[in-house]
Design an enzyme around this catalytic site. Structure first.
Site, short mmCIF file in Angstrom:
data_model
loop_
_atom_site.label_atom_id
_atom_site.label_comp_id
_atom_site.label_asym_id
_atom_site.label_seq_id
_atom_site.Cartn_x
_atom_site.Cartn_y
_atom_site.Cartn_z
N LYS A 1 21.87 -20.84 18.51
CA LYS A 1 21.00 -20.80 17.51
C LYS A 1 21.39 -22.47 16.85
CE LYS A 1 20.06 -19.43 12.46
NZ LYS A 1 18.65 -19.30 12.69
N ARG B 1 0.67 -1.11 -0.09
CA ARG B 1 -0.11 -0.08 0.01
C ARG B 1 0.69 1.16 0.01
NH1 ARG B 1 -3.35 -1.56 5.24
NH2 ARG B 1 -1.19 -2.19 5.69
N LYS C 1 16.05 -25.89 2.42
CA LYS C 1 17.29 -25.86 2.97
C LYS C 1 18.08 -27.10 2.60
CE LYS C 1 16.21 -23.34 7.33
NZ LYS C 1 16.99 -22.27 7.45
N HIS D 1 9.89 -22.94 3.95
CA HIS D 1 11.41 -22.69 3.60
C HIS D 1 12.16 -23.54 4.25
CE1 HIS D 1 11.70 -20.19 7.15
NE2 HIS D 1 12.99 -20.42 7.11
N LYS E 1 3.68 -19.59 4.78
CA LYS E 1 3.18 -20.25 6.09
C LYS E 1 3.02 -19.12 7.12
CE LYS E 1 5.41 -20.20 9.01
NZ LYS E 1 6.52 -19.36 9.86
N LYS F 1 12.41 -19.38 20.87
CA LYS F 1 13.20 -18.05 20.58
C LYS F 1 13.76 -17.66 21.84
CE LYS F 1 10.18 -16.11 16.76
NZ LYS F 1 11.16 -16.06 15.71
N HIS G 1 7.37 -25.99 10.11
CA HIS G 1 8.73 -26.44 9.86
C HIS G 1 9.05 -27.82 10.63
CE1 HIS G 1 8.99 -22.73 7.97
NE2 HIS G 1 9.29 -22.10 9.12
N ASP H 1 3.56 -21.00 14.63
CA ASP H 1 5.00 -20.17 13.89
C ASP H 1 5.76 -21.21 13.30
OD1 ASP H 1 6.23 -17.86 12.70
OD2 ASP H 1 7.66 -17.85 14.34
N1 LIG Z 1 9.40 -12.59 7.87
C1 LIG Z 1 9.80 -13.81 8.01
O1 LIG Z 1 10.91 -14.09 8.13
C2 LIG Z 1 8.69 -14.77 7.66
C3 LIG Z 1 7.35 -14.53 7.35
N2 LIG Z 1 6.47 -15.25 6.83
C4 LIG Z 1 5.32 -14.88 6.67
O2 LIG Z 1 5.30 -14.17 5.33
C5 LIG Z 1 4.23 -13.37 5.98
C6 LIG Z 1 4.59 -11.91 5.36
O3 LIG Z 1 5.58 -11.70 6.78
P1 LIG Z 1 6.27 -10.46 7.03
O4 LIG Z 1 6.98 -10.11 5.77
O5 LIG Z 1 7.32 -10.61 8.31
O6 LIG Z 1 5.16 -9.16 7.22
P2 LIG Z 1 5.31 -7.72 7.53
O7 LIG Z 1 4.33 -7.16 8.03
O8 LIG Z 1 6.59 -7.17 7.56
O9 LIG Z 1 4.80 -7.43 5.84
C7 LIG Z 1 3.65 -7.07 5.40
C8 LIG Z 1 3.36 -6.63 3.98
O10 LIG Z 1 2.22 -6.55 3.58
C9 LIG Z 1 1.98 -5.31 3.02
N3 LIG Z 1 0.59 -5.28 3.21
C10 LIG Z 1 -0.09 -5.10 4.42
N4 LIG Z 1 -1.68 -4.77 3.96
C11 LIG Z 1 -1.70 -5.16 2.67
C12 LIG Z 1 -2.75 -4.57 1.79
N5 LIG Z 1 -4.06 -4.36 2.25
N6 LIG Z 1 -2.47 -4.44 0.58
C13 LIG Z 1 -1.35 -4.60 0.16
N7 LIG Z 1 -0.13 -4.87 0.88
C14 LIG Z 1 -0.56 -4.77 2.27
C15 LIG Z 1 2.62 -4.50 3.96
O11 LIG Z 1 2.88 -2.91 3.30
P3 LIG Z 1 2.03 -1.95 3.36
O12 LIG Z 1 1.72 -1.87 4.78
O13 LIG Z 1 2.79 -0.73 2.70
O14 LIG Z 1 0.73 -2.34 2.72
C16 LIG Z 1 4.02 -5.12 3.73
O15 LIG Z 1 4.77 -5.30 2.67
C17 LIG Z 1 3.47 -13.48 6.77
O16 LIG Z 1 2.33 -14.58 6.50
C18 LIG Z 1 4.46 -14.42 7.76
O17 LIG Z 1 3.92 -15.17 8.64
C19 LIG Z 1 6.85 -16.62 6.85
C20 LIG Z 1 8.32 -17.08 7.10
C21 LIG Z 1 9.28 -16.19 7.49
O1 LIG Z 2 9.07 -19.24 9.47
C1 LIG Z 2 9.92 -18.78 10.22
O2 LIG Z 2 11.11 -18.86 10.55
C2 LIG Z 2 12.19 -18.25 10.99
C3 LIG Z 2 13.40 -19.24 11.31
O3 LIG Z 2 13.75 -19.50 10.05
P1 LIG Z 2 15.43 -19.88 10.01
O4 LIG Z 2 15.54 -20.26 8.37
O5 LIG Z 2 16.27 -18.80 10.40
O6 LIG Z 2 15.52 -21.04 10.98
C4 LIG Z 2 11.64 -17.78 12.30
O7 LIG Z 2 12.25 -16.81 12.95
C5 LIG Z 2 10.26 -17.29 12.02
O8 LIG Z 2 9.64 -16.84 13.38
C6 LIG Z 2 9.31 -18.00 11.34
O9 LIG Z 2 8.01 -17.32 11.05
#
Ligand SMILES: NC(=O)C1=CN([C@@H]2O[C@H](COP(=O)(O)OP(=O)(O)OC[C@H]3O[C@@H](n4cnc5c(N)ncnc54)[C@H](OP(=O)(O)O)[C@@H]3O)[C@@H](O)[C@H]2O)C=CC1
Ligand SMILES: O=C1O[C@H](COP(=O)(O)O)[C@@H](O)[C@H](O)[C@H]1O
EC number: 1.1.1.49
Length: 480
Positions: A341, A45, A178, A174, A144, A336, A236, A231
């Site tokens: 690690k 957004r 690995k 993911h 996920k 966590k 995983h 989570d």
């Molecule tokens: N971060 C990680 O390491 C991991 C995350 N995940 C999964 O990945 C997904 C994303 O996680 P993460 O990146 O941490 O989340 P974030 O909160 O960092 O990012 C969310 C993203 O979605 C966008 N967004 C939110 N609402 C809207 C909308 N209505 N329209 C368009 N874009 C939108 C946000 O941008 P904006 O607000 O500008 O719209 C932002 O880019 C989750 O399901 C999480 O569980 C899975 C494994 C690891």
């Molecule tokens: O999916 C997730 O994985 C990370 C850990 O991933 P790793 O590859 O660094 O072992 C975890 O930190 C996060 O909470 C979870 O959403």
């Protein structure tokens, strides 16, 4: 294989996109694995223009990619593939502009990567369909966790299934990307050595540990509603358990591998009601020290309720009711802010039937995913000198050394390439995800009724002491 493709990353400004997906795509570009025509479109957004997004992506990429692998000229080439499109993905009316921007597919594959919260999955899929962006050439990647319960997972799966046929849905975990996880399959199914002893008659128990030193970082808003079970363990750790426990698939392809994994999930013995008190441990980190630094308690982290009951640690004694694994406990734990690690699978074999020597330990096979990737077999050997003094020695296969001239791919690189190439072997099928929730749901419900308060543990430790009792009660010990 090099395929012409539009890669749309919804949530393109988020943590996952900037820390993992952009660097992975950069590596694929750098190694010439992306077709010249591949375009990458980040969507969110936030009202920023292309230049601002490219700078944001560059900053994160520089921070994530090893210095030796980051090259300005390569970056410029990669950046020319990148663009940004501001959209509120819940607003159908905004998708017409997206379709117009993309133009006709003309044989290109379209990958819609939903790096967003799961509540956006359904609206995004249906909005894509409404403007013709979900046709036969389109694939959707779901991060996920898929939902927060069996019911919500079913609802997401059904809604996505209305728009995308199952073979075009890529549910990513993911951990399956690995290197060592795939090596586990190579180890089991490409070596004759292990199969005869890979069963209850020879294995005493199995431990799967995924320990992180990180806290919830900036993801408190999400994590406080998820917790370690949703989570990490639901996905995983259960995927790792499947790969350890499954029968040999008839072929190494998506359907055959996933069929075998589902059978394992379906054979998991349910943990219900008060069982949760004996077979699971929930923990939440308090203040402590990690890597020599003071860190705050979970309930003082950003966006966390200060009376939160969310678990940041979970340990479970899982059992698989089938011929191969009857009576073999699988101890799973993840947390966590733990002492160090590490992600590892340890297979502990039964003792020899009759011990001739004074001291003998059981054989252990350690499959380590992180921080180093190695497979090591602990054997008993005679120490040099007089008498039969036995000591455990390690037979090590260090994968980084064995393949020292090959760069280790990040899991997301492999998985993104697999999606572009249409290979879903390392992705989860609908029935797999639902079978995992079917086992996890009763535990979550049991916690609500019989185990609301997680046990505290100081940050920088191996989790609450109750976790030790989970194994010690049966004469076993966690590896430290
Ligand atoms: N971060 C990680 O390491 C991991 C995350 N995940 C999964 O990945 C997904 C994303 O996680 P993460 O990146 O941490 O989340 P974030 O909160 O960092 O990012 C969310 C993203 O979605 C966008 N967004 C939110 N609402 C809207 C909308 N209505 N329209 C368009 N874009 C939108 C946000 O941008 P904006 O607000 O500008 O719209 C932002 O880019 C989750 O399901 C999480 O569980 C899975 C494994 C690891
Ligand atoms: O999916 C997730 O994985 C990370 C850990 O991933 P790793 O590859 O660094 O072992 C975890 O930190 C996060 O909470 C979870 O959403």
């Amino acid at each position: 294989m090099s395929i012409s493709c539009d890669m749309l990353v919804f949530g393109g400004t988020g943590d996952l996109a900037l820390h993992k997906l952009v660097p992975a795509l950069y590596h694929l570009h750098r190694e010439g694995r992306l077709h010249d025509d591949v375009r990458i479109l980040a969507l969110a957004r936030k009202d920023i223009d292309r230049n601002a997004y490219v700078s944001l992506a560059e900053r994160h990429c520089r921070a994530q990619v090893a210095r030796a692998d980051f090259d300005n000229a390569v970056w410029q080439g990669f950046a020319s593939r990148l663009d940004y499109f501001a959209i509120d993905a819940t607003q159908r009316s905004e998708f017409a502009g997206l379709a117009h921007y993309l133009g006709p597919a003309e044989g290109r594959v379209r990958v819609h990567y939903l790096a967003t919260a799961p509540n956006l999955f359904e609206p995004i899929a249906s909005n894509l369909e409404s403007v013709g962006l979900a046709g036969e050439n389109a694939r959707i990647v779901l991060e996920k966790p898929i939902g927060h319960s069996l019911e919500s997972a079913r609802s997401i799966n059904s809604a996505i299934g209305q728009v995308f046929a199952e073979p075009r849905i890529y549910r990513i975990d993911h951990y399956l990307g690995k290197e060592t996880v795939q090596n586990l399959m190579a180890l089991r199914f490409a070596n004759a050595l292990f199969e005869p002893i890979w069963r209850a008659a020879h294995i005493d128990h199995i431990q799967i540990t995924v320990a992180e030193t990180l806290g919830v970082e900036n993801r408190g808003g999400y994590y406080d509603h998820a917790g370690a079970m949703r989570d990490m363990l639901q996905n995983h750790l259960l995927q790792l358990l499947c790969l350890v426990a499954m029968e040999a698939p008839v072929r190494f392809d998506a359907e055959a591998v996933r069929n075998e994994k589902v059978k394992v999930l379906e054979a998991l013995k349910p943990i219900t009601g008060r069982d949760v008190q004996d077979k699971t441990v929930r923990g939440q980190y308090g203040a402590g020290q990690v890597g020599g630094h003071d860190v705050p308690a979970y309930y003082f982290e950003k966006n966390i309720d200060n009376d939160s009951d969310t678990e940041t640690f979970v340990a479970v004694k899982a059992e698989i009711d089938n011929w191969r694994w009857a009576g073999v406990p699988f101890y799973l734990r993840t947390g966590k802010r733990m002492a160090r690690k590490r992600s590892e699978i340890i297979i502990t074999f039964k003792p020899v039937p009759h011990m001739l020597f004074k001291k003998g330990e059981t054989n252990r096979l350690v499959i380590r995913l992180q921080p180093d990737e190695c497979v090591s077999l602990q054997l008993m050997a005679k120490a040099p000198g007089k008498g039969m003094q036995l000591e455990p020695v390690e037979l090590d296969l260090n994968l980084a050394h064995a393949f020292r001239n090959t760069r280790r791919w990040d899991a997301y690189e492999r998985l993104l390439l697999d999606v572009i190439e249409g290979d879903s072997t390392l992705f989860m099928r609908r029935d797999e995800v639902e079978a995992a929730w079917r086992w996890v749901d009763p535990i979550l419900n049991g916690w609500q009724e019989h185990y609301r308060k997680p046990r505290p543990y100081p940050a920088g430790t191996d989790g609450p002491e109750q976790a030790d009792r989970l194994t010690e009660r049966h004469g076993r010990q966690w590896s430290h």
